[in-house]
Structure formats: structure tokens, C-alpha cells
Write an enzyme that holds these catalytic residues in place. Structure first.
Site, PDB file in Angstrom:
ATOM      1  N   LYS A   1      27.766 -27.506  15.407  1.00  0.00           N
ATOM      2  CA  LYS A   1      27.999 -28.719  14.609  1.00  0.00           C
ATOM      3  C   LYS A   1      29.206 -28.532  13.683  1.00  0.00           C
ATOM      4  CE  LYS A   1      24.523 -27.094  11.280  1.00  0.00           C
ATOM      5  NZ  LYS A   1      23.087 -27.193  10.910  1.00  0.00           N
TER       6      LYS A   1
ATOM      7  N   ARG B   1      13.179 -32.542   4.845  1.00  0.00           N
ATOM      8  CA  ARG B   1      14.369 -33.264   5.319  1.00  0.00           C
ATOM      9  C   ARG B   1      13.970 -34.285   6.373  1.00  0.00           C
ATOM     10  NH1 ARG B   1      19.620 -29.661   6.829  1.00  0.00           N
ATOM     11  NH2 ARG B   1      18.399 -29.147   8.681  1.00  0.00           N
TER      12      ARG B   1
ATOM     13  N   TYR C   1      51.161 -29.398 -11.644  1.00  0.00           N
ATOM     14  CA  TYR C   1      50.633 -30.525 -12.420  1.00  0.00           C
ATOM     15  C   TYR C   1      49.901 -30.049 -13.668  1.00  0.00           C
ATOM     16  CZ  TYR C   1      51.493 -33.295  -8.206  1.00  0.00           C
ATOM     17  OH  TYR C   1      52.074 -33.915  -7.138  1.00  0.00           O
TER      18      TYR C   1
ATOM     19  N   CYS D   1      47.985 -28.051  -5.417  1.00  0.00           N
ATOM     20  CA  CYS D   1      48.354 -29.446  -5.123  1.00  0.00           C
ATOM     21  C   CYS D   1      47.709 -29.851  -3.796  1.00  0.00           C
ATOM     22  CB  CYS D   1      49.869 -29.590  -5.020  1.00  0.00           C
ATOM     23  SG  CYS D   1      50.767 -28.899  -6.423  1.00  0.00           S
ATOM     24  N   MET D   2      47.939 -31.085  -3.414  1.00  0.00           N
ATOM     25  CA  MET D   2      47.357 -31.579  -2.164  1.00  0.00           C
ATOM     26  C   MET D   2      47.887 -30.779  -0.966  1.00  0.00           C
ATOM     27  SD  MET D   2      47.514 -35.417  -0.570  1.00  0.00           S
ATOM     28  CE  MET D   2      46.632 -36.208  -1.901  1.00  0.00           C
TER      29      MET D   2
HETATM   30  C1  PLP Z   1      22.441 -26.062  10.952  1.00  0.00           C
HETATM   31  C2  PLP Z   1      21.096 -25.795  11.480  1.00  0.00           C
HETATM   32  C3  PLP Z   1      20.808 -24.578  12.094  1.00  0.00           C
HETATM   33  C4  PLP Z   1      21.755 -23.399  12.078  1.00  0.00           C
HETATM   34  O1  PLP Z   1      21.624 -22.756  10.832  1.00  0.00           O
HETATM   35  P1  PLP Z   1      22.426 -21.414  10.502  1.00  0.00           P
HETATM   36  O2  PLP Z   1      21.992 -21.066   9.124  1.00  0.00           O
HETATM   37  O3  PLP Z   1      23.873 -21.764  10.546  1.00  0.00           O
HETATM   38  O4  PLP Z   1      22.040 -20.423  11.515  1.00  0.00           O
HETATM   39  C5  PLP Z   1      19.581 -24.437  12.714  1.00  0.00           C
HETATM   40  N1  PLP Z   1      18.680 -25.432  12.690  1.00  0.00           N
HETATM   41  C6  PLP Z   1      18.902 -26.607  12.074  1.00  0.00           C
HETATM   42  C7  PLP Z   1      17.856 -27.654  12.099  1.00  0.00           C
HETATM   43  C8  PLP Z   1      20.115 -26.829  11.449  1.00  0.00           C
HETATM   44  O5  PLP Z   1      20.328 -27.989  10.827  1.00  0.00           O
END
Ligand code: PLP
Length: 370
Positions: free
Chosen positions: A40, A137, A265, A311-312
Site C-alpha cells: 500500500k 478501526r 524565510y 523551503c518548498m
Molecule cells: C498496513 C497493514 C499491515 C502491514 O503492517 P506493517 O506494520 O507494515 O507490517 C498489515 N495489516 C493491516 C490490516 C494493515 O493495515
């Protein structure tokens, strides 16, 4: 976003390091335990398709992503492995997921009912049931609800009950009290489950590294693949992880700053004596946090302070003496035996390395070494 290829700033990804971090963990797993590589957020900033390719070679059996688009990116790149979307996807995309063989996370019966209405005849959506054992969650909160969901899935041809999982909030801590509480709740859920689906999984990196007894038959391996210790530094990893990301640039402008002159800045930095200063082509728009003012980079094995506000797109460092334009500067990684880690940066910014790694923006050109 436009990628900066005509400037010397590069996020360098060590492919051999990622391979090592995955293959070593894979070899520690009991036979029959699948490793799904979590890619991800653009592979935690390392590049989603590139990481997926290395993971595939290192023995990963599937992938986890956060959102449907990331799964589609993998499919478009030609990956045929199972892919699980860890977040809740809008049920209107149920058929899009089914037709791309992408597995959905389910946290309520309402979601299943809605998704059922969107599935075209003959299509089957694979689902993983999420259980909320204390992360707070997503997921089912009570064993009775889980029971109802399983019964619902039993009756419906449109779904393939492929997996069940939970996620730990404190698997990366020396104090295992909360972990044990979650594990107890997980076991209570599993006790009401009439039959096990194909994948049963509870482990992120931390759980697999430090609590591998409860891995069951699949792990969701994330941050450790990138060579980052999930606990920061609290717990030692069972094998040495190799950090995969480094960040390098070259001095684009060098000048002598006269005593009394200021930098950047707000003029927050004023030279106490004449000194040499280099300007770098990187800034907070690249994900190099503005809060890093006062931190350091490496030049020829020496730490050099970041002076004035970042800066940016540019930032300034103080040099021990004159250096030519084009001299290599290391912002993350090793230089002549000295190192700046993502953990060092995270500590300075009062955050975690995860946030620093995935915060590097697309403008930074990624290059792949080894
Ligand atoms: C991001 C995530 C992981 C991976 O977690 P790490 O700490 O990067 O190994 C596993 N399971 C879920 C549900 C996640 O959201």
C-alpha cells in the site's frame, strides 16, 4: 505529479535489501504459511510495482493494499497473485473487484447485502472477514455478528468466503498485555466459526517477527520488507533487516556566506562567522519535512547542519569548507561509514519511520539499485 528527472535528487531503492528482508522472513515461516506482501501507499514510498516484482521473486504468495486503486495498479501491471484490499471498499465496486479477482475486506452484514446488489450474475467476490479485537478501526465487534455473516455467506453464491483476520494495535511493544487481550478476543471469535476459510491471518510485520506462534496460515508482511524495524528501536528483530531506501542529491549552488548574513524565510539563521553554504534541490514538497530544520545531512562522511527554514523546493546546509557544485549529499542512507536512517529522521520529527517513508512524494525520482 511531474517527476524530477533533470535534477540530481534521487530516492534510491536497494532491491537486494527488499529481497533479503522478504526471503529471510519467508524462510522463517512454518511450511504452508503464505506471505502476502503489503505494498500500500506506493509500497511505503518505495514504488508499488517494483516492490511487488521483488516480493514475487522473494517468494511472496500474494499482496495486500489499502485501497482498490492500488489493487488495480497491480493487475494492470500484470500481477496474477491474490490481492486483498485491507480497507473497506464502497460496495458499488463489488463487481469491479470480482471481475479483477481482487478480494474485499468485510466489516458488516450491511456491506455484504449492499455488495450483493451490485454483483453481476455468475461473478463471485472473494471476501475476508475483518474482526475488531481491539484495534477499533474496522471489523465485526461480536462473535454473534460474525456468525450471522458466515451464515449469510453460506447462502449466497455471489461470495467466496476466502479469509478471516484481525489486526493488532500493540504487536510492536515489549509490554504484551494488550496484545494478549486481543489474542483472547480473536480466539473467542474463532471458537464460533463453523469452518475455517482458506486464509486465516492476524500478523503484520511486528506480529510475525515477535509473536510468530500465532501466525496461522498467512501473514501480512509490510514495513519489515522495507528494512524498517516495526517497533522503532524498542525490540530487536530476530534477524537483521536491511534498510532499502536512501535519498541522495548533489550540491546545486555553493557560496561563502559572510558573517552576519541570514539564510531562508524568516531569516531564522544568521552566520556567526564567514562560512560555506550549499543549496540543495529538495524541499518539503518532496516530503522532506520542514520540521527538519536544524537536522543534518552527510557530506563526505561528515554531518552538516540544515540551516534556515526548509523551503518548498530548496534547502541550505552549512559546510565545513568549500566543496564544488555537484558534490554528493546524503539525506538518508550511508556515506563513508556514517548513516542517517529513516528512524533518525522520524525521531527528529517526533513521528514514526512509516510516515517519513510514505511521505516522500512522486516528484522524487525513484531509482532501483542492486
Ligand atoms: C498496513 C497493514 C499491515 C502491514 O503492517 P506493517 O506494520 O507494515 O507490517 C498489515 N495489516 C493491516 C490490516 C494493515 O493495515
Amino acid at each position: 505529479m511531474t517527476i524530477g528527472i533533470h535534477r540530481p535528487t534521487r530516492l534510491v531503492i536497494d532491491q537486494a535489501a527488499i529481497y533479503h528482508n522478504i526471503a529471510t522472513e519467508k524462510s522463517r515461516l512454518k511450511p504452508g504459511v503464505a506471505l502476502f506482501q503489503v505494498v500500500k501507499a506506493n509500497g511505503y514510498g518505495h514504488g508499488i510495482t517494483q516492490v511487488a516484482r521483488i516480493a514475487e521473486q522473494a517468494g511472496a504468495n500474494g499482496f495486500c493494499v489499502a485501497i482498490l486503486d492500488e489493487a488495480l495498479t497491480l493487475r494492470e501491471a500484470g500481477f496474477n497473485q491474490p490481492i486483498l484490499v485491507l480497507g473497506i471498499t464502497d460496495p458499488q465496486y463489488a463487481d469491479l473487484m470480482a471481475s479483477n479477482h481482487i478480494s474485499a475486506t468485510v466489516g458488516s452484514i450491511g456491506w455484504l447485502e449492499a455488495a450483493d446488489g451490485y454483483l453481476n450474475k455468475g461473478h463471485q467476490l472473494s471476501v475476508h472477514i475483518a474482526l475488531d479485537t481491539g484495534m477499533g478501526r474496522i471489523g465485526f465487534q461480536a462473535p454473534e455478528e460474525l456468525n450471522k455473516a458466515v451464515q449469510y455467506l453460506d447462502q449466497k453464491r455471489g461470495f467466496n468466503f476466502e479469509g478471516i483476520f484481525t489486526h493488532f494495535a500493540q504487536a510492536d511493544s515489549a509490554d504484551t498485555t494488550y496484545f494478549q487481550l486481543q489474542l483472547k478476543r480473536w480466539k473467542a471469535f474463532m471458537a464460533v466459526l463453523p469452518a475455517r476459510p482458506k486464509y486465516v491471518h492476524v500478523s503484520n510485520s511486528a506480529t510475525s517477527l515477535w509473536h510468530d506462534a500465532c501466525n496461522d496460515n498467512m501473514i501480512r508482511y509490510g514495513v519489515a520488507a522495507y528494512g524498517l524495524n516495526p517497533s522503532g528501536g524498542e525490540l530487536a528483530t530476530p534477524f537483521p533487516l536491511k534498510p532499502a531506501m536512501s535519498l541522495k542529491t548533489q550540491m546545486m549552488f555553493v557560496k561563502k556566506l559572510p558573517r552576519g548574513d541570514s539564510v531562508s524565510y524568516g531569516s531564522t539563521y544568521t552566520a556567526g562567522e564567514d562560512q560555506w553554504v550549499a543549496t540543495l534541490s529538495i524541499g518539503y514538497a518532496d516530503g522532506y519535512e520542514r520540521r527538519l530544520q536544524g537536522f543534518h545531512v552527510l557530506v563526505n562522511g561528515e554531518f552538516c547542519e540544515i540551516i534556515g527554514r526548509i523551503c518548498m523546493d530548496q534547502m541550505m546546509i552549512r559546510l565545513p569548507h568549500q566543496y564544488p557544485v555537484g558534490t554528493v549529499v546524503t539525506l538518508v542512507g550511508e556515506d563513508h561509514g556514517k548513516t542517517i536512517s529513516l528512524q533518525d529522521i522520524a525521531d527528529y520529527c517526533d513521528t514514526i519511520h512509516y510516515e517519513i517513508a510514505c511521505g516522500f512524494t512522486q516528484r522524487l525520482k525513484r531509482t532501483y539499485a542492486n
